[in-house]
Design a protein around this motif. Structure first.
Motif, PDB file in Angstrom:
ATOM      1  N   PRO A 103       0.813  -1.229   0.000  1.00 58.12           N
ATOM      2  CA  PRO A 103       0.000   0.000   0.000  1.00 58.12           C
ATOM      3  C   PRO A 103       0.845   1.277   0.000  1.00 58.12           C
ATOM      4  N   LEU A 104       1.993   1.255   0.699  1.00 56.62           N
ATOM      5  CA  LEU A 104       2.870   2.445   0.687  1.00 56.62           C
ATOM      6  C   LEU A 104       3.380   2.707  -0.730  1.00 56.62           C
ATOM      7  N   LEU A 105       3.873   1.645  -1.381  1.00 55.23           N
ATOM      8  CA  LEU A 105       4.392   1.809  -2.755  1.00 55.23           C
ATOM      9  C   LEU A 105       3.281   2.263  -3.701  1.00 55.23           C
ATOM     10  N   LEU A 106       2.115   1.703  -3.490  1.00 51.46           N
ATOM     11  CA  LEU A 106       0.977   2.074  -4.343  1.00 51.46           C
ATOM     12  C   LEU A 106       0.667   3.566  -4.203  1.00 51.46           C
ATOM     13  N   LYS A 107       0.827   4.071  -2.987  1.00 52.36           N
ATOM     14  CA  LYS A 107       0.471   5.463  -2.697  1.00 52.36           C
ATOM     15  C   LYS A 107       1.544   6.441  -3.171  1.00 52.36           C
ATOM     16  N   VAL A 108       2.816   6.145  -2.856  1.00 46.50           N
ATOM     17  CA  VAL A 108       3.858   7.144  -3.135  1.00 46.50           C
ATOM     18  C   VAL A 108       5.021   6.616  -3.965  1.00 46.50           C
ATOM     19  N   GLY A 109       4.975   5.328  -4.352  1.00 47.30           N
ATOM     20  CA  GLY A 109       6.093   4.756  -5.113  1.00 47.30           C
ATOM     21  C   GLY A 109       6.139   5.275  -6.544  1.00 47.30           C
ATOM     22  N   THR A 110       7.287   5.100  -7.177  1.00 43.50           N
ATOM     23  CA  THR A 110       7.398   5.469  -8.597  1.00 43.50           C
ATOM     24  C   THR A 110       6.710   4.387  -9.437  1.00 43.50           C
ATOM     25  N   GLU A 111       6.445   4.730 -10.683  1.00 38.11           N
ATOM     26  CA  GLU A 111       5.813   3.759 -11.582  1.00 38.11           C
ATOM     27  C   GLU A 111       6.687   2.501 -11.689  1.00 38.11           C
ATOM     28  N   GLU A 112       8.008   2.720 -11.750  1.00 40.41           N
ATOM     29  CA  GLU A 112       8.930   1.586 -11.862  1.00 40.41           C
ATOM     30  C   GLU A 112       8.841   0.689 -10.617  1.00 40.41           C
ATOM     31  N   GLN A 113       8.804   1.330  -9.431  1.00 38.21           N
ATOM     32  CA  GLN A 113       8.700   0.539  -8.191  1.00 38.21           C
ATOM     33  C   GLN A 113       7.404  -0.258  -8.175  1.00 38.21           C
ATOM     34  N   LYS A 114       6.319   0.391  -8.575  1.00 39.71           N
ATOM     35  CA  LYS A 114       5.021  -0.310  -8.546  1.00 39.71           C
ATOM     36  C   LYS A 114       5.021  -1.493  -9.512  1.00 39.71           C
ATOM     37  N   ARG A 115       5.526  -1.252 -10.720  1.00 42.32           N
ATOM     38  CA  ARG A 115       5.471  -2.315 -11.736  1.00 42.32           C
ATOM     39  C   ARG A 115       6.409  -3.482 -11.405  1.00 42.32           C
TER      40      ARG A 115
END
Ligand SMILES: Cc1cc2nc3c(=O)[nH]c(=O)nc-3n(C[C@H](O)[C@H](O)[C@H](O)COP(=O)(O)OP(=O)(O)OC[C@H]3O[C@@H](n4cnc5c(N)ncnc54)[C@H](O)[C@@H]3O)c2cc1C
Length: 382
Positions: A103-115
Motif C-alpha cells: 500500500p505504501l508503494l501504491l500510494k507514493v512509489g514510482t511507476e517503476e517501483q510499482k510495476r
C-alpha cells in the motif's frame, strides 16, 4: 480535538461465498497443522503457503489489476484476513508486504517501483520487513540515526536497525532513515526500498523470550542504494511512516493473536456443564471481540477512502492488545492446565506459547504508552 468517529464500515457485496471458499481452502491446506503451531498466528512463517494464497488471489486483493492486484473491496480483504487468523494460518511471509509495504508503494512509489514489486508481492513471492526501530530509537522514531547520504549514482547508507521481524527471510526492507539534518527531526527523514541481498547488509537473528528467532538486528555498512530506491519525495519520510502506521495498527491481527487459545478454551469447557464463571468469561471476551471487529472494519473503510485514521488505528491496537493479553490470563484462571511450550498436550502447549508471547503484543507496532499518548492528543487532553 481531532475527528474521533468510527463511521459504519463500508457495505460490501455478499461475502458468504468468499468466506466459505477460504474456509474450504484452509480446511484442506491446514488439515494436519496442529494447534501448537496455529497459536503462532500471524507470526507463523511458511513461504509455500503464502505462494498458494497468492495463486488464489488473496494477497494484494484491493490493488489495481495493472499492478497484479484484484480490485476487490476492503471488506472482502477483511473476510480473508479474519478467516486466516481465526484458523491460525501461517501468514507471516507475506503479511507485512500485503498490509503496509505494498500500500505504501501504491500510494507514493514510482511507476517503476510499482510495476517491478507489486505483482511479485501479490503472487506471494516477494516478502518485506519493516526497518523503522533502532537501538536508541523505538518509540521516538524521529530520533533515527541510520543515515543515507547522496553519493555518485545513488545513496550510501550506514546504521543499525533493530527488532526487524523476519528480515532473515525477507527479500526487501522499507528503510526509514535520516537524509537531512538531525535538527530537522521530521523533515530530515526519508524512506528507501532496500534489496536485502546488497553488499554491506548483515542480518543477525535475536532470540525472543521463548527462544524463537523471528526478529533481527540489521546492520548497514556503506551500503549503496540506487537513486531509484528512494520512496516518495526526499524529506517526506516522517509523513509516509505515520500514514503506514494506520495500516500497521488497525487490522484484525491486533486482536486475534491469541484467538486459537480461545478456541482451545471453548473446546476444553464445552461438553461439560459450564460454570457461571466460565460462561461469563466467554461472554465478556466474545463481546470485546465483536466491538473490536466493528472498530477495525470501520478503519478498513476509512483507509479504503484514502483518509488517514491514525487515531482510530491507535484505539484498535491498544484495546486489541488488552484482549489478546487477557485471553491467556483468563484461561489460567479457569483451567488447571500447566503451560508448557513443549508439551504434547495441545492446550498446554498453546497456553505456554501465548503466555511467553503476550508481553510483546503491547510493544510491537507501538507501545501502550505511546498509543495512549496519541489518543490523549486526539481527544485534546494534551
Ligand atoms: C515482537 C516484536 C516485533 C517487532 N518488529 C519490528 C519490526 O519488524 N520493525 C521495526 O522497526 N520494529 C519492530 N519492533 C520494535 C517495536 O516497534 C519497538 O519495540 C517499540 O516501538 C518500542 O520501542 P523500544 O523497544 O525502543 O522501547 P522504548 O521506546 O525505549 O520504550 C521503552 C519504554 O518506555 C516507554 N516510553 C517511551 N517513550 C515514552 C513516552 N514519550 N511517553 C511514555 N512512555 C514512553 C515505552 O512505552 C516503553 O514502555 C518489534 C517489537 C517486538 C516486540
Amino acid at each position: 480535538m481531532q475527528d474521533f468517529s468510527f463511521p459504519a464500515p463500508p457495505t460490501a457485496p455478499d461475502t458468504a461465498e468468499l468466506r466459505a471458499e477460504v474456509r474450504d481452502f484452509l480446511a484442506t491446506e491446514l488439515a494436519d497443522y496442529p494447534a501448537a503451531k496455529r497459536i503462532r498466528s500471524w507470526s507463523g512463517f511458511d513461504a509455500d503457503f503464502s505462494r498458494k494464497l497468492g495463486q488464489r488471489g488473496w494477497i494484494g486483493m484491493t490493488w489495481p489489476k495493472e499492478y497484479g492486484g484484484h480490485e476487490r473491496s476492503a471488506i472482502e480483504r477483511y473476510v480473508v484476513l479474519e478467516e486466516l487468523l481465526a484458523a491460525g494460518a501461517p501468514v507471516a511471509a507475506h503479511w507485512i508486504a500485503d498490509r503496509q509495504s505494498g500500500p505504501l508503494l501504491l500510494k507514493v512509489g514510482t511507476e517503476e517501483q510499482k510495476r517491478s514489486i507489486l505483482p511479485r508481492i501479490a503472487a506471494g513471492e516477494y516478502f518485506f520487513c519493516i526497518g523503522m526501530s533502532e537501538p536508541d530509537s523505538g518509540s521516538d522514531l524521529a530520533a533515527v540515526r541510520t543515515r543515507a547520504v547522496p553519493v555518485e549514482g545513488g545513496w550510501q547508507v550506514n546504521g543499525t536497525k533493530l527488532w526487524t521481524t523476519y528480515a532473515h527471510h525477507a527479500h526487501a526492507m522499507i528503510l526509514y532513515c535520516r537524509t537531512g539534518s538531525a535538527d530537522d527531526r521530521h523533515g530530515g527523514t526519508s524512506q528507501f526500498l532496500v534489496d536485502l541481498t546488497l553488499p554491506g547488509i548483515t542480518i543477525r537473528p535475536i532470540a525472543d523470550l521463548s527462544g524463537a528467532r523471528h526478529f533481527n538486528e540489521v546492520v548497514f555498512e556503506d551500503v549503496i542504494l540506487p537513486h531509484s530506491a528512494l520512496i516518495g519525495p526526499e524529506g517526506n519520510g516522517w509523513a509516509q511512516v505515520m500514514s503506514e502506521l494506520a495500516y500497521e495498527r488497525s487490522g484484525p491481527e491486533r486482536f486475534l493473536s491469541t484467538f486459537v487459545l480461545l478456541v482451545e478454551l471453548v473446546r476444553a469447557i464445552s461438553g461439560q456443564s459450564s460454570s457461571d464463571r466460565e460462561v461469563e468469561a466467554l461472554g465478556r471476551l466474545g463481546g470485546h471481540l465483536v466491538v473490536l471487529r466493528r472498530l477495525s472494519r470501520s478503519v478498513a473503510g476509512m483507509l479504503q477512502n484514502g483518509s488517514n485514521p491514525a487515531l482510530q488505528a491507535a484505539v484498535v491496537k491498544d484495546l486489541g492488545a488488552i484482549v489478546e493479553q487477557e485471553i491467556p490470563e483468563i484461561v489460567q484462571q479457569l483451567l488447571a492446565t500447566e503451560p508448557d511450550l513443549r508439551s504434547s498436550d495441545s492446550l498446554s502447549a498453546v497456553l505456554g506459547y501465548a503466555i511467553l508471547n503476550a508481553p510483546a503484543f503491547s510493544l510491537r507496532g507501538g507501545t501502550r504508552e505511546i498509543l495512549r499518548g496519541i489518543i490523549a492528543r486526539g481527544l485534546g487532553l494534551r
